[in-house]
Design a protein around this motif. Structure first.
Motif, PDB file in Angstrom:
ATOM      1  N   HIS A 149       0.853  -1.189   0.000  1.00 48.24           N
ATOM      2  CA  HIS A 149       0.000   0.000   0.000  1.00 48.24           C
ATOM      3  C   HIS A 149       0.889   1.239   0.000  1.00 48.24           C
ATOM      4  CE1 HIS A 149      -3.474  -2.472   0.681  1.00 48.24           C
ATOM      5  NE2 HIS A 149      -3.066  -2.879   1.869  1.00 48.24           N
ATOM      6  N   CYS A 195      -4.463   5.170  -1.575  1.00 47.28           N
ATOM      7  CA  CYS A 195      -3.432   4.200  -1.923  1.00 47.28           C
ATOM      8  C   CYS A 195      -3.323   4.166  -3.437  1.00 47.28           C
ATOM      9  CB  CYS A 195      -3.795   2.823  -1.376  1.00 47.28           C
ATOM     10  SG  CYS A 195      -2.670   1.538  -1.953  1.00 47.28           S
ATOM     11  N   HIS A 202      -7.766  -0.748  -5.380  1.00 51.44           N
ATOM     12  CA  HIS A 202      -7.595  -0.321  -3.990  1.00 51.44           C
ATOM     13  C   HIS A 202      -8.398   0.936  -3.681  1.00 51.44           C
ATOM     14  CE1 HIS A 202      -3.818  -2.769  -2.723  1.00 51.44           C
ATOM     15  NE2 HIS A 202      -4.497  -3.418  -3.646  1.00 51.44           N
ATOM     16  N   MET A 207      -9.627   2.587  -0.128  1.00 50.14           N
ATOM     17  CA  MET A 207      -8.403   3.170   0.448  1.00 50.14           C
ATOM     18  C   MET A 207      -8.264   4.625   0.002  1.00 50.14           C
ATOM     19  SD  MET A 207      -5.773  -0.011   0.374  1.00 50.14           S
ATOM     20  CE  MET A 207      -5.108   0.394   1.977  1.00 50.14           C
TER      21      MET A 207
END
Ligand SMILES: [Cu+2]
Length: 452
Positions: A149, A195, A202, A207
């Motif tokens: 990440h 991310c 993601h 994220m």
């Protein structure tokens, strides 16, 4: 999570990048610069302002209508697993783990929140760097996915590639490791962060969140009494009393189900099943906040998030989208869209003035005011907008609010693409709806944390 290991991995990675990025001729100098004795590096590095973790987790979305077999997800944990009832959607996400012990941090695996924690930094004044340490806790449901990440501040100018979080041009954080990002935020405004690893997946999985950069002009009460501004406007035109994050995103149920079931979605089949504000679908958008102050987080003894009172299913969606203000307040709405659709956010009955976009005040090169009035913010993908409105006079009798102990007038704030605000129809996308509540002047105290 050990600082020694962290620093060493930092140096190893830094050395590798210097060689690759700078090429053979510059490599020796790059190495000399990076491979200083550890003690020197450590002494020069203050503690991070915030500590975040990347991991997976589960959230709640309106359970009707079901989208068989994708939603509700049959693998969602419940009370027997130590989770609240009502979770139905798998996510990847971030958590604020600032202040937790290493053991408590490890407990936060599969305890991500949606959207990612809201935070803010002061504009760089020559010495106030902002640091966020990111720890990768891994994905509980997907031990086969050893994804790294990163933390990427989207649309952020003057960034050093090393701290940009774009993994093909720089470093990313593998499972079990951490990395401290250093920022010098030179331009005030509303930014997204996310991310950047496998970013279609993601980001869509959750994220992503909002970061504000506060202008150096803040604290000057001569231009606007509150001393709070969206930009260094020089004239108080972006001054405000209250501010609210309005983070717009979506959930495609099949993609979330596929990630929990070790399947691959075909991203070109994308369609939004839910439209979200601040990671919630209406009516959860107007439910209370959990713990949202990033610098004073409140967690339980295990480090878990504490659900808003009366809403156990929102334990991992702490950020409310309810706007409360006093009559006469100037209210700043910070919109940003990291979904893949174009929401048209309409505030019925109150005109908004768009004063900034994408971290840029709406001024011409010669300073001409190019802000504009509208009732609808067409929030394009990857863009951010600052909208300011003045709360209209309270017109009684209003609706009683037992939480505040006063009555309010309600103004709906919703996506005018109505299928994105409606989750009751069989094909409704649902969720991008909240409301502005206006109370009599003096009812609400001065705001100290956004979205409160
Ligand atoms: Cu990621």
């Amino acid at each position: 999570m050990n600082k020694q290991i962290s620093r060493r991995s930092f140096l190893k990675l830094a050395g590798g990048v210097a060689i690759v990025a700078a090429g053979a001729s510059l490599a020796p100098q790059g190495l000399r610069k990076v491979l200083r004795p550890e003690g020197v590096v450590q002494a020069a590095y203050p503690d991070p302002n915030l500590y975040f973790a990347g991991t997976d987790g589960w959230i709640h979305l309106p359970p009707s209508p079901p989208i068989s077999p994708y939603f509700p997800d049959n693998l969602a944990p419940g009370s027997a697993d130590g989770y609240p009832e009502g979770l139905n959607t798998y996510i990847f996400g971030f958590r604020n783990i600032t202040g937790l012990t290493d053991v408590q941090k490890s407990y936060q695996k599969m305890r991500a929140q949606h959207n990612a924690p809201l935070f803010w930094a002061d504009q760089y004044n020559g010495s106030n760097e902002f640091r966020v340490q990111l720890t990768n806790l891994g994905l509980q449901m997907r031990p086969d996915l050893t994804d790294s990440h990163t933390l990427h501040w989207h649309g952020f100018r003057n960034v050093i590639p090393y701290f940009d979080g774009e993994p093909t041009g720089s470093v990313s954080v593998p499972v079990g490791r951490d990395f401290t990002y250093v920022f010098r935020p030179r331009d005030p405004g509303t930014y997204m962060y996310h991310c950047h690893v496998e970013d279609v997946e993601h980001v869509h999985m959750g994220m992503t969140g909002l970061v504000f950069v506060r202008p150096i002009q803040n604290g000057n009460t001569g231009l606007y009494p509150s001393g709070k501004y969206a930009y260094n406007d020089g004239d108080g035109s972006t001054g405000y009393d209250r501010e609210f994050a309005m983070f717009l995103s979506e959930v495609w149920a099949e993609a979330h189900w596929a990630d929990s079931h070790i399947q691959l979605p075909e991203w070109s089949d994308y369609h939004a099943d839910f439209g979200l504000i601040n990671g919630r679908a209406y009516p959860d958008t107007i439910a209370p906040n959990g713990s949202i102050d990033p610098f004073n987080p409140v967690r339980d003894a295990d480090g878990y998030l504490i659900a808003p009172p009366g809403y156990p299913h929102l334990q991992y969606q702490p950020l409310s989208a309810l706007v409360r203000c006093n009559a006469g307040d100037r209210v700043l709405l910070r919109f940003a869209n990291l979904g893949y659709m174009d929401p048209a956010m309409t505030l019925a009955g109150i005109k908004m003035r768009i004063v900034g976009r994408d971290g840029t005040p709406l001024r011409g090169r010669d300073g001409t005011d190019t802000s504009y009035w509208t009732s609808t913010v067409a929030a394009h993908v990857g863009a951010s907008y600052e909208a300011i409105f003045t709360a209209p006079p309270f017109q009684g009798p209003g609706i009683p609010d037992p939480e505040i102990g006063a009555n309010y007038n309600a103004y709906p704030l919703y996506n005018r693409n109505y299928h994105m605000a409606n989750n009751l129809e069989p094909n409704g996308f649902g969720g991008q709806r909240t409301e502005v509540r206006v109370y009599q002047a003096g009812v609400l105290p001065v705001q100290t944390v956004p979205n409160t």
